[in-house]
Design a protein around this motif. Structure first.
Motif, PDB file in Angstrom:
ATOM      1  N   PHE A  28      30.174  42.648  50.078  1.00  0.00           N
ATOM      2  CA  PHE A  28      31.109  41.825  49.313  1.00  0.00           C
ATOM      3  C   PHE A  28      32.509  42.115  49.836  1.00  0.00           C
ATOM      4  O   PHE A  28      33.019  43.227  49.704  1.00  0.00           O
ATOM      5  CB  PHE A  28      31.006  42.161  47.830  1.00  0.00           C
ATOM      6  CG  PHE A  28      31.841  41.288  46.923  1.00  0.00           C
ATOM      7  CD1 PHE A  28      32.113  39.955  47.233  1.00  0.00           C
ATOM      8  CD2 PHE A  28      32.342  41.794  45.726  1.00  0.00           C
ATOM      9  CE1 PHE A  28      32.868  39.153  46.387  1.00  0.00           C
ATOM     10  CE2 PHE A  28      33.096  41.003  44.869  1.00  0.00           C
ATOM     11  CZ  PHE A  28      33.357  39.685  45.202  1.00  0.00           C
ATOM     12  N   THR A  29      33.129  41.118  50.484  1.00  0.00           N
ATOM     13  CA  THR A  29      34.468  41.290  51.055  1.00  0.00           C
ATOM     14  C   THR A  29      35.487  40.488  50.264  1.00  0.00           C
ATOM     15  O   THR A  29      35.138  39.517  49.596  1.00  0.00           O
ATOM     16  CB  THR A  29      34.498  40.837  52.525  1.00  0.00           C
ATOM     17  OG1 THR A  29      34.339  39.413  52.596  1.00  0.00           O
ATOM     18  CG2 THR A  29      33.393  41.501  53.327  1.00  0.00           C
ATOM     19  N   ARG A  30      36.742  40.892  50.370  1.00  0.00           N
ATOM     20  CA  ARG A  30      37.766  40.245  49.550  1.00  0.00           C
ATOM     21  C   ARG A  30      38.081  38.822  50.008  1.00  0.00           C
ATOM     22  O   ARG A  30      38.187  37.912  49.189  1.00  0.00           O
ATOM     23  CB  ARG A  30      39.050  41.079  49.543  1.00  0.00           C
ATOM     24  CG  ARG A  30      40.053  40.596  48.500  1.00  0.00           C
ATOM     25  CD  ARG A  30      41.306  41.452  48.441  1.00  0.00           C
ATOM     26  NE  ARG A  30      42.058  41.135  47.242  1.00  0.00           N
ATOM     27  CZ  ARG A  30      42.895  40.101  47.126  1.00  0.00           C
ATOM     28  NH1 ARG A  30      43.094  39.292  48.178  1.00  0.00           N
ATOM     29  NH2 ARG A  30      43.537  39.860  46.000  1.00  0.00           N
ATOM     30  N   GLU A  31      38.237  38.622  51.300  1.00  0.00           N
ATOM     31  CA  GLU A  31      38.702  37.329  51.800  1.00  0.00           C
ATOM     32  C   GLU A  31      37.578  36.442  52.340  1.00  0.00           C
ATOM     33  O   GLU A  31      37.809  35.271  52.629  1.00  0.00           O
ATOM     34  CB  GLU A  31      39.755  37.533  52.891  1.00  0.00           C
ATOM     35  CG  GLU A  31      40.976  38.317  52.441  1.00  0.00           C
ATOM     36  CD  GLU A  31      41.740  37.637  51.310  1.00  0.00           C
ATOM     37  OE1 GLU A  31      41.683  36.393  51.216  1.00  0.00           O
ATOM     38  OE2 GLU A  31      42.381  38.357  50.522  1.00  0.00           O
ATOM     39  N   LEU A 103      26.311  34.930  43.599  1.00  0.00           N
ATOM     40  CA  LEU A 103      27.319  34.517  44.581  1.00  0.00           C
ATOM     41  C   LEU A 103      26.658  33.927  45.814  1.00  0.00           C
ATOM     42  O   LEU A 103      25.743  34.524  46.385  1.00  0.00           O
ATOM     43  CB  LEU A 103      28.185  35.706  45.012  1.00  0.00           C
ATOM     44  CG  LEU A 103      29.262  36.216  44.056  1.00  0.00           C
ATOM     45  CD1 LEU A 103      30.136  37.228  44.795  1.00  0.00           C
ATOM     46  CD2 LEU A 103      30.103  35.106  43.485  1.00  0.00           C
ATOM     47  N   ALA A 104      27.130  32.769  46.243  1.00  0.00           N
ATOM     48  CA  ALA A 104      26.694  32.214  47.521  1.00  0.00           C
ATOM     49  C   ALA A 104      27.373  32.981  48.649  1.00  0.00           C
ATOM     50  O   ALA A 104      28.469  33.523  48.486  1.00  0.00           O
ATOM     51  CB  ALA A 104      27.052  30.734  47.607  1.00  0.00           C
ATOM     52  N   HIS A 109      36.036  35.017  46.831  1.00  0.00           N
ATOM     53  CA  HIS A 109      36.497  35.144  45.446  1.00  0.00           C
ATOM     54  C   HIS A 109      37.411  36.362  45.360  1.00  0.00           C
ATOM     55  O   HIS A 109      37.001  37.414  44.845  1.00  0.00           O
ATOM     56  CB  HIS A 109      35.314  35.293  44.489  1.00  0.00           C
ATOM     57  CG  HIS A 109      34.426  34.100  44.400  1.00  0.00           C
ATOM     58  ND1 HIS A 109      34.720  33.006  43.600  1.00  0.00           N
ATOM     59  CD2 HIS A 109      33.260  33.813  45.026  1.00  0.00           C
ATOM     60  CE1 HIS A 109      33.754  32.106  43.718  1.00  0.00           C
ATOM     61  NE2 HIS A 109      32.858  32.563  44.575  1.00  0.00           N
ATOM     62  N   PRO A 110      38.651  36.272  45.860  1.00  0.00           N
ATOM     63  CA  PRO A 110      39.525  37.450  45.896  1.00  0.00           C
ATOM     64  C   PRO A 110      39.772  38.087  44.533  1.00  0.00           C
ATOM     65  O   PRO A 110      39.782  39.318  44.410  1.00  0.00           O
ATOM     66  CB  PRO A 110      40.829  36.900  46.491  1.00  0.00           C
ATOM     67  CG  PRO A 110      40.434  35.662  47.225  1.00  0.00           C
ATOM     68  CD  PRO A 110      39.284  35.093  46.477  1.00  0.00           C
ATOM     69  N   ILE A 146      32.694  31.691  38.919  1.00  0.00           N
ATOM     70  CA  ILE A 146      31.742  30.797  39.583  1.00  0.00           C
ATOM     71  C   ILE A 146      31.458  29.545  38.767  1.00  0.00           C
ATOM     72  O   ILE A 146      30.516  28.799  39.065  1.00  0.00           O
ATOM     73  CB  ILE A 146      30.430  31.532  39.937  1.00  0.00           C
ATOM     74  CG1 ILE A 146      29.764  32.084  38.681  1.00  0.00           C
ATOM     75  CG2 ILE A 146      30.696  32.639  40.933  1.00  0.00           C
ATOM     76  CD1 ILE A 146      28.433  32.796  38.970  1.00  0.00           C
ATOM     77  N   GLY A 147      32.270  29.305  37.740  1.00  0.00           N
ATOM     78  CA  GLY A 147      32.195  28.046  37.010  1.00  0.00           C
ATOM     79  C   GLY A 147      31.087  27.944  35.996  1.00  0.00           C
ATOM     80  O   GLY A 147      30.697  26.829  35.608  1.00  0.00           O
ATOM     81  N   LEU A 148      30.580  29.073  35.500  1.00  0.00           N
ATOM     82  CA  LEU A 148      29.472  29.049  34.546  1.00  0.00           C
ATOM     83  C   LEU A 148      29.889  29.456  33.137  1.00  0.00           C
ATOM     84  O   LEU A 148      29.045  29.542  32.251  1.00  0.00           O
ATOM     85  CB  LEU A 148      28.344  29.975  35.027  1.00  0.00           C
ATOM     86  CG  LEU A 148      27.717  29.616  36.376  1.00  0.00           C
ATOM     87  CD1 LEU A 148      26.647  30.622  36.746  1.00  0.00           C
ATOM     88  CD2 LEU A 148      27.147  28.208  36.354  1.00  0.00           C
TER      89      LEU A 148
END
Length: 249
Positions: A28-31, A103-104, A109-110, A146-148
């Motif tokens: 999982f990376t920030r950018e 997560l896709a 998602h910073p 994520i819009g849920l």
């Protein structure tokens, strides 16, 4: 030409064996969001990757390539916190499982990354009373990112503002609904949902939500659990089942 990314903040979410000497990592990376990387030779005793590629530890990573699974070029431990242990370690694996399922890949998602880093820091802090609030705060932020997660200060069906003293439930199929006086399912007062929405809208949302989730743990936890299970398509997440099994023992 294949693009190379350097000095990217990241956390290892999961690792799989790939050949006798290498690993496939979910990072999982920030950018750049969740990315799949191959760490060639990482299982060899002499590899510089071997002591670094641990879960729940802040890293700076470098990677490149244009395939679905890119190549890890470098990884450096940032330091600053110890590995969580006991219940906090299981809680960290639970957060990782949520990210892997919801997560896709390659979807940045910073703000969620920053909340995850804050949550991991809480897990490593040895303050047991902050464990559950940290999990609930991160769950809210993940669902919102994520819009849920519906707006928590409005009735979802009518978009009417919540009444502070009325009780409302968060329902997977319907959003925020008014709870009837004789209902037994978990619910919160309107003023609690409104305060949670206000916290989520702040720049430091994770920290702002901690105290509010701590005050509503008993009622909030089952509602978020139902919503997460609904969207994950599972009765129980693996890490949650492991926690329950250990508690039974």
């Amino acid at each position: 030409m294949a693009r190379r990314i350097s000095d990217e903040p990241g956390f290892v979410l999961h690792r799989y064996d790939w050949s006798e000497s290498s690993l496939i990592l979910e990072v999982f990376t920030r950018e750049h969001g969740r990315v799949a990387l191959v760490a060639k030779g990482a299982k060899r005793p002499s590899s510089n990757f071997r002591p670094v590629l641990l879960p729940l530890q802040p890293l700076h990573v470098a990677f490149g390539g244009d395939a679905e699974i890119r190549t890890l070029k470098g990884a450096e431990w940032v330091g600053g916190q110890v590995m969580p242990t006991g219940d906090a370690l299981l809680a960290g694996f639970y957060l990782n499982e949520l990210l892997l399922r919801l997560l896709a890949r390659d979807d940045p998602h910073p703000q969620l990354f920053d909340a995850y880093a804050d949550a991991v820091a809480v897990l490593a802090s040895k303050h047991g009373d902050a464990l559950e609030p940290a999990l609930r705060s991160f769950e809210l932020l993940l669902l919102r990112e994520i819009g849920l997660l519906p707006a928590l200060d409005l009735e979802t069906a009518t978009q009417a503002p919540l009444q502070p003293e009325e009780r409302y439930a968060l329902v997977p199929e319907a959003g925020v609904v008014r709870a009837s006086p004789h209902e037994t399912r978990p619910s919160l007062r309107g003023e609690q949902w409104i305060a949670l929405q206000g916290a989520l809208d702040q720049p430091g949302a994770f920290t702002a939500a901690l105290a509010l989730t701590a005050e509503a743990l008993g009622e909030l936890k089952p509602q978020l659990r139902a919503l997460l299970n609904y969207h994950c398509g599972l009765g129980t997440l693996r890490t949650r089942q492991l926690m329950m099994d250990l508690q039974t023992l």
